[in-house]
Motif scaffolding. Structure first.
Motif, PDB file in Angstrom:
ATOM      1  N   MET A   1      -7.331 -23.150  13.786  1.00 26.81           N
ATOM      2  CA  MET A   1      -6.359 -23.785  14.652  1.00 26.81           C
ATOM      3  C   MET A   1      -4.963 -23.809  14.036  1.00 26.81           C
ATOM      4  SD  MET A   1      -7.215 -24.545  17.538  1.00 26.81           S
ATOM      5  CE  MET A   1      -8.452 -24.978  18.668  1.00 26.81           C
ATOM      6  N   GLN A   2      -4.871 -23.940  12.708  1.00 26.17           N
ATOM      7  CA  GLN A   2      -3.566 -23.963  12.051  1.00 26.17           C
ATOM      8  C   GLN A   2      -2.857 -22.620  12.215  1.00 26.17           C
ATOM      9  OE1 GLN A   2      -4.681 -25.207   8.122  1.00 26.17           O
ATOM     10  NE2 GLN A   2      -3.894 -27.276   8.480  1.00 26.17           N
ATOM     11  N   ALA A   3      -3.628 -21.517  12.103  1.00 27.53           N
ATOM     12  CA  ALA A   3      -3.037 -20.186  12.272  1.00 27.53           C
ATOM     13  C   ALA A   3      -2.516 -20.020  13.693  1.00 27.53           C
ATOM     14  CB  ALA A   3      -4.058 -19.095  11.948  1.00 27.53           C
ATOM     15  N   PHE A   4      -3.272 -20.525  14.653  1.00 28.60           N
ATOM     16  CA  PHE A   4      -2.847 -20.443  16.048  1.00 28.60           C
ATOM     17  C   PHE A   4      -1.566 -21.242  16.256  1.00 28.60           C
ATOM     18  CE2 PHE A   4      -2.695 -21.848  20.439  1.00 28.60           C
ATOM     19  CZ  PHE A   4      -2.846 -20.648  21.107  1.00 28.60           C
ATOM     20  N   GLN A   5      -1.521 -22.447  15.724  1.00 28.93           N
ATOM     21  CA  GLN A   5      -0.327 -23.299  15.868  1.00 28.93           C
ATOM     22  C   GLN A   5       0.885 -22.650  15.219  1.00 28.93           C
ATOM     23  OE1 GLN A   5       0.002 -26.174  17.712  1.00 28.93           O
ATOM     24  NE2 GLN A   5       2.154 -25.804  17.320  1.00 28.93           N
ATOM     25  N   SER A   7       1.419 -19.449  14.653  1.00 27.80           N
ATOM     26  CA  SER A   7       1.862 -18.286  15.423  1.00 27.80           C
ATOM     27  C   SER A   7       2.510 -18.714  16.729  1.00 27.80           C
ATOM     28  CB  SER A   7       0.701 -17.322  15.674  1.00 27.80           C
ATOM     29  OG  SER A   7      -0.257 -17.914  16.525  1.00 27.80           O
ATOM     30  N   SER A   8       2.022 -19.799  17.319  1.00 30.52           N
ATOM     31  CA  SER A   8       2.637 -20.312  18.550  1.00 30.52           C
ATOM     32  C   SER A   8       4.054 -20.796  18.292  1.00 30.52           C
ATOM     33  CB  SER A   8       1.796 -21.450  19.130  1.00 30.52           C
ATOM     34  OG  SER A   8       0.570 -20.972  19.590  1.00 30.52           O
ATOM     35  N   ASP A   9       4.245 -21.464  17.150  1.00 33.25           N
ATOM     36  CA  ASP A   9       5.572 -21.974  16.812  1.00 33.25           C
ATOM     37  C   ASP A   9       6.582 -20.845  16.609  1.00 33.25           C
ATOM     38  OD1 ASP A   9       4.564 -24.526  16.945  1.00 33.25           O
ATOM     39  OD2 ASP A   9       4.403 -24.784  14.764  1.00 33.25           O
ATOM     40  N   ALA A  10       6.121 -19.686  16.133  1.00 39.15           N
ATOM     41  CA  ALA A  10       7.010 -18.558  15.866  1.00 39.15           C
ATOM     42  C   ALA A  10       7.140 -17.602  17.055  1.00 39.15           C
ATOM     43  CB  ALA A  10       6.499 -17.782  14.643  1.00 39.15           C
TER      44      ALA A  10
END
Length: 163
Positions: A1-5, A7-10
């Motif tokens: 989930m951290q990787a998804f967050q 990548s979403s932020d960028a």
């Protein structure tokens, strides 16, 4: 989930949608692609209020999608024309139109987008690999700045069943 967050932020999509994602803005871009150039043409053809049109044109100029230049034939008028950045939106607008037609949106009797030279409908917009292969959603992967795969859930492919 951290990787998804992370990548979403960028992700640049929210910024792009903030620039072009509003209804009138999309219609102005489409009208520019179809050759409208003057404020009065946009206003008459789109039926948009003058204050909203003025605002959206200003935003598109600021974003570098349209350029505002004096009309050489009439010094009292201004020409709004697509910049290179604006013309680069053509595949986006074509893909959006194709998606909308596939989804049953729009009205009967809409014109078909065609190649000027051959007068044949344009091909479907799709995603291709570096070697030209057509890619489906299952073929895509996100890579981080280090070139390593960002672990994301594989998107399920949901098939609609006819009612």
């Amino acid at each position: 989930m951290q990787a998804f967050q992370a990548s979403s932020d960028a992700c640049p999509i929210p910024e792009a949608v903030a620039i072009i994602g509003e209804r009138w803005t999309c219609l102005i871009i489409r009208a520019s692609m179809l050759g409208l150039r003057h404020f009065e043409e946009f206003q008459a053809c789109l039926g948009i209020a003058r204050n909203i049109l003025s605002d959206r044109l200003g935003r598109l100029v600021t974003a570098g999608i349209l350029a505002r230049t004096p009309d050489p034939e009439d010094g009292r008028k201004v020409i709004y024309g697509l910049t290179e950045r604006g013309a680069a939106l053509v595949p986006v607008m074509v893909a959006l139109r194709q998606w909308a037609l596939d989804a049953g949106l729009g009205k009967e009797g809409h014109p078909e987008l065609a190649d000027r030279r051959d007068r044949k409908p344009v091909a479907r917009v799709s995603v291709h690999a570096h070697d030209g292969r057509k890619l489906e959603i299952e073929d895509l992967v996100w890579l981080g700045p280090d070139g390593m795969e960002v672990q994301m859930p594989t998107p399920p492919r949901v098939r609609q069943v006819a009612a």
